[in-house]
Scaffold this motif. Structure first.
Motif, PDB file in Angstrom:
ATOM      1  N   GLY A 153     -23.483-104.846  90.307  1.00  0.00           N
ATOM      2  CA  GLY A 153     -23.194-105.562  89.067  1.00  0.00           C
ATOM      3  C   GLY A 153     -21.745-105.455  88.654  1.00  0.00           C
ATOM      4  N   ARG A 156     -19.877-107.678  91.746  1.00  0.00           N
ATOM      5  CA  ARG A 156     -20.293-109.048  92.046  1.00  0.00           C
ATOM      6  C   ARG A 156     -19.590-110.060  91.148  1.00  0.00           C
ATOM      7  NH1 ARG A 156     -23.821-112.478  89.827  1.00  0.00           N
ATOM      8  NH2 ARG A 156     -24.870-114.016  91.189  1.00  0.00           N
ATOM      9  N   PRO A 158     -19.490-113.801  89.412  1.00  0.00           N
ATOM     10  CA  PRO A 158     -20.471-114.814  88.992  1.00  0.00           C
ATOM     11  C   PRO A 158     -20.514-115.953  90.012  1.00  0.00           C
ATOM     12  CG  PRO A 158     -19.081-114.150  87.160  1.00  0.00           C
ATOM     13  CD  PRO A 158     -18.475-113.536  88.386  1.00  0.00           C
ATOM     14  N   GLY A 159     -21.684-116.405  90.325  1.00  0.00           N
ATOM     15  CA  GLY A 159     -21.821-117.494  91.278  1.00  0.00           C
ATOM     16  C   GLY A 159     -21.811-117.065  92.723  1.00  0.00           C
ATOM     17  N   SER A 160     -21.809-115.756  92.986  1.00  0.00           N
ATOM     18  CA  SER A 160     -21.837-115.281  94.368  1.00  0.00           C
ATOM     19  C   SER A 160     -23.082-115.812  95.077  1.00  0.00           C
ATOM     20  CB  SER A 160     -21.851-113.746  94.403  1.00  0.00           C
ATOM     21  OG  SER A 160     -22.133-113.283  95.713  1.00  0.00           O
ATOM     22  N   SER A 162     -24.587-114.554  97.625  1.00  0.00           N
ATOM     23  CA  SER A 162     -25.380-113.500  98.249  1.00  0.00           C
ATOM     24  C   SER A 162     -26.689-113.294  97.502  1.00  0.00           C
ATOM     25  CB  SER A 162     -24.597-112.177  98.266  1.00  0.00           C
ATOM     26  OG  SER A 162     -23.467-112.264  99.106  1.00  0.00           O
ATOM     27  N   VAL A 163     -27.778-113.245  98.254  1.00  0.00           N
ATOM     28  CA  VAL A 163     -29.075-112.905  97.680  1.00  0.00           C
ATOM     29  C   VAL A 163     -29.128-111.386  97.546  1.00  0.00           C
ATOM     30  CG1 VAL A 163     -31.576-112.950  98.006  1.00  0.00           C
ATOM     31  CG2 VAL A 163     -30.179-114.913  98.715  1.00  0.00           C
ATOM     32  N   HIS A 209     -30.582-107.811  85.103  1.00  0.00           N
ATOM     33  CA  HIS A 209     -29.705-108.439  86.098  1.00  0.00           C
ATOM     34  C   HIS A 209     -30.375-109.687  86.661  1.00  0.00           C
ATOM     35  CE1 HIS A 209     -27.309-104.792  85.913  1.00  0.00           C
ATOM     36  NE2 HIS A 209     -28.367-104.071  86.219  1.00  0.00           N
ATOM     37  N   PRO A 210     -30.147-110.849  86.056  1.00  0.00           N
ATOM     38  CA  PRO A 210     -30.801-112.075  86.521  1.00  0.00           C
ATOM     39  C   PRO A 210     -30.490-112.424  87.977  1.00  0.00           C
ATOM     40  CG  PRO A 210     -29.823-112.394  84.350  1.00  0.00           C
ATOM     41  CD  PRO A 210     -29.345-111.067  84.854  1.00  0.00           C
ATOM     42  N   TRP A 211     -29.380-111.914  88.519  1.00  0.00           N
ATOM     43  CA  TRP A 211     -29.022-112.194  89.918  1.00  0.00           C
ATOM     44  C   TRP A 211     -29.809-111.325  90.896  1.00  0.00           C
ATOM     45  CZ3 TRP A 211     -27.457-107.384  91.172  1.00  0.00           C
ATOM     46  CH2 TRP A 211     -26.820-106.619  90.192  1.00  0.00           C
ATOM     47  N   THR A 213     -32.917-110.842  92.690  1.00  0.00           N
ATOM     48  CA  THR A 213     -34.020-111.789  92.917  1.00  0.00           C
ATOM     49  C   THR A 213     -34.890-111.435  94.118  1.00  0.00           C
ATOM     50  OG1 THR A 213     -32.576-113.212  94.254  1.00  0.00           O
ATOM     51  CG2 THR A 213     -32.738-113.706  91.887  1.00  0.00           C
ATOM     52  N   ARG A 251     -38.989-114.549  88.573  1.00  0.00           N
ATOM     53  CA  ARG A 251     -37.724-113.871  88.826  1.00  0.00           C
ATOM     54  C   ARG A 251     -37.571-113.506  90.305  1.00  0.00           C
ATOM     55  NH1 ARG A 251     -34.286-111.241  85.718  1.00  0.00           N
ATOM     56  NH2 ARG A 251     -34.529-113.137  84.504  1.00  0.00           N
TER      57      ARG A 251
END
Length: 461
Positions: A153, A156, A158-160, A162-163, A209-211, A213, A251
């Motif tokens: 976090g 990283r 924004p918009g990366s 990478s999963v 952390h919405p990213w 996933t 999510r």
């Protein structure tokens, strides 16, 4: 994520080599290698990999999961099982992705030509620089713990692309080989889900952390049954449902179910198969295949082991304590696990003469020893084989994964050459995968350029 490739016609599946056909191909490859000088008194050790067999194994994996048409699957190859760029490139050409667990393996995967979106980075000890590189490349990253999630976090952008996933330890228990079991109560990997408060902390991390996933689980490899593996995957699937329900939104996008399907080294049969693996998953977590979550697999040994062998020349034989000992060039430097854990990692051994013909005659109890300078350097103990003689060759079967690709530099023994082969019976072709290491290279790796470095420090005043 790319969908699993279509199932080939039944006629294509029927043409895949049987275990017996695999043995016949290996014997032919050995004869031709000796005739072509790839093995000789001057070249006493080499590894061999059947490229056609590798392709067939990849297709068998795809077929097994294609039987579940509702789910999209990214099949990745565990690079540690064969860290050789030509092998990885072959797998990339087959449409595989690549699972890597170090900066070195990441470099190999990139050099092999895997699209970065099909690379997954797993490691329990990633530095900030390693994470920055992975995120810059756009490869998927499975964090090994909540502290790593926090670090990602911080790094990283924004918009990366990478999963980002989180590895969890479902703590479902130990398989037959403790050292290969990674879902035990005190495993070093992942977040231990059955520890007090752990599930709540995981859910909270997804909320914050919405990213984040993905979820990742890997129960273990050799010695872990399909049922034990499936139990760990099922627990992770239930956690994904819990996260989505608690957060009131979809999510979790994908579940990395790891690999680890064991190989039966005791005979020439294939089991357990990828079809067995899928059946165990379906029984443990039927909803896993309904398409709600994309899946990632990380198989290694089960794809390559049976498609490779090691051939080593018998340099001497002797008698000791009533036991015949064949001293060969294959020992702990190339069969490390077998030497140190012979009960867990037994290998079948074939006996051949200097022209590659199977040795015949009465069976004799023999030890097959290696060149390393310690007493336990045996690849086979008290094995019944036709009597081995100087100039013969022994074949160590089922060594296409981990053995010749990741040698140990004990005694400064050079790495062996590795060859691939392919073609129809009677017309096999060879390709050099890795050259035999030269003694100049051994010296260079051992600090030759800095030979006087310690002398230059001088004595203490």
């Amino acid at each position: 994520m790319d969908d699993t490739r279509p199932t080939p016609p039944a006629s294509a599946a029927a043409q895949r080599p049987s275990p017996t056909a695999r043995s016949v191909r290996g014997a032919e490859a050995l004869r031709l290698a000796l005739a072509d000088g790839l093995l000789s008194e001057q070249r006493p050790l080499a590894g061999f990999l059947d490229a056609d067999g590798v392709r067939d194994s990849v297709q068998a994996l795809r077929d097994a999961f294609a039987a579940e048409p509702g789910v999209r699957v990214l099949h990745t190859f565990a690079a540690k099982a064969a860290s050789l760029i030509p092998v990885l490139r072959l797998l990339a050409d087959c449409g595989m992705g690549c699972e890597v667990a170090s900066p070195g393996e990441l470099r190999l995967a990139v050099e092999a030509g895997f699209p970065t979106a099909r690379i997954v980075l797993d490691s329990p000890v990633k530095t900030r620089d390693e994470l920055r590189l992975a995120l810059a490349l756009g490869v998927a990253v499975n964090a090994d713990g909540l502290d790593e999630v926090r670090r990602i976090g911080e790094i990283r952008s924004p918009g990366s692309p990478s999963v980002i996933g989180l590895r969890v330890n479902p703590q479902v228990g130990e398989g037959a080989i403790g050292a290969m079991s990674t879902a035990t109560a005190r495993s070093k990997f992942g977040v231990a889900l059955r520890d007090p408060g752990a599930r709540e902390r995981v859910v909270r991390a997804f909320a914050e952390h919405p990213w984040l996933t993905g979820l990742h689980v890997h129960v273990g490899s050799q010695g872990c049954s399909p049922e034990l593996i499936a139990a760990g995957v099922a627990e992770t699937y239930r956690l994904a449902l819990e996260i989505d329900e608690t957060l009131g939104t979809r999510r979790v996008a994908r579940i990395d179910i790891g690999g680890g399907l064991p190989v039966d080294f005791s005979g020439d049969e294939a089991g357990p198969t990828f079809t067995d693996h899928v059946a165990a998953l379906r029984a443990a977590a039927p909803g896993l295949f309904d398409g709600r979550y994309d899946l990632v697999t990380e198989f290694g040994r089960s794809l390559l082991a049976r498609n490779g062998f090691i051939a080593a020349r018998v340099e001497y034989t002797k008698e000791a304590g009533g036991r015949r000992i064949a001293l060969t060039h294959a020992g702990a430097q190339i069969a490390t696990r077998t030497v140190f854990m012979p009960d867990a990692w037994p290998l079948r051994v074939g006996a051949f003469d200097g022209e590659g013909r199977p040795r015949s005659g009465p069976l004799k109890v023999q030890d097959v020893a290696g060149p390393c300078c310690f007493a336990a350097d045996l690849v086979a103990h008290a094995r019944e084989l036709p009597e081995l003689r100087e100039g013969d060759f022994v074949v160590l079967y089922d060594t296409g994964a981990y053995y010749f690709s990741t040698p140990w530099a004990y005694n400064s023994l050079p790495r062996p050459a590795v060859y691939g082969f392919a073609g129809e019976p009677g017309s096999l072709r060879f390709a050099l995968v890795r050259e035999a290491q030269s003694l100049d290279s051994v010296a260079a790796e051992s600090g030759l350029r800095h030979a006087d470095a310690l002398r230059g420090l001088g004595p203490r005043a």
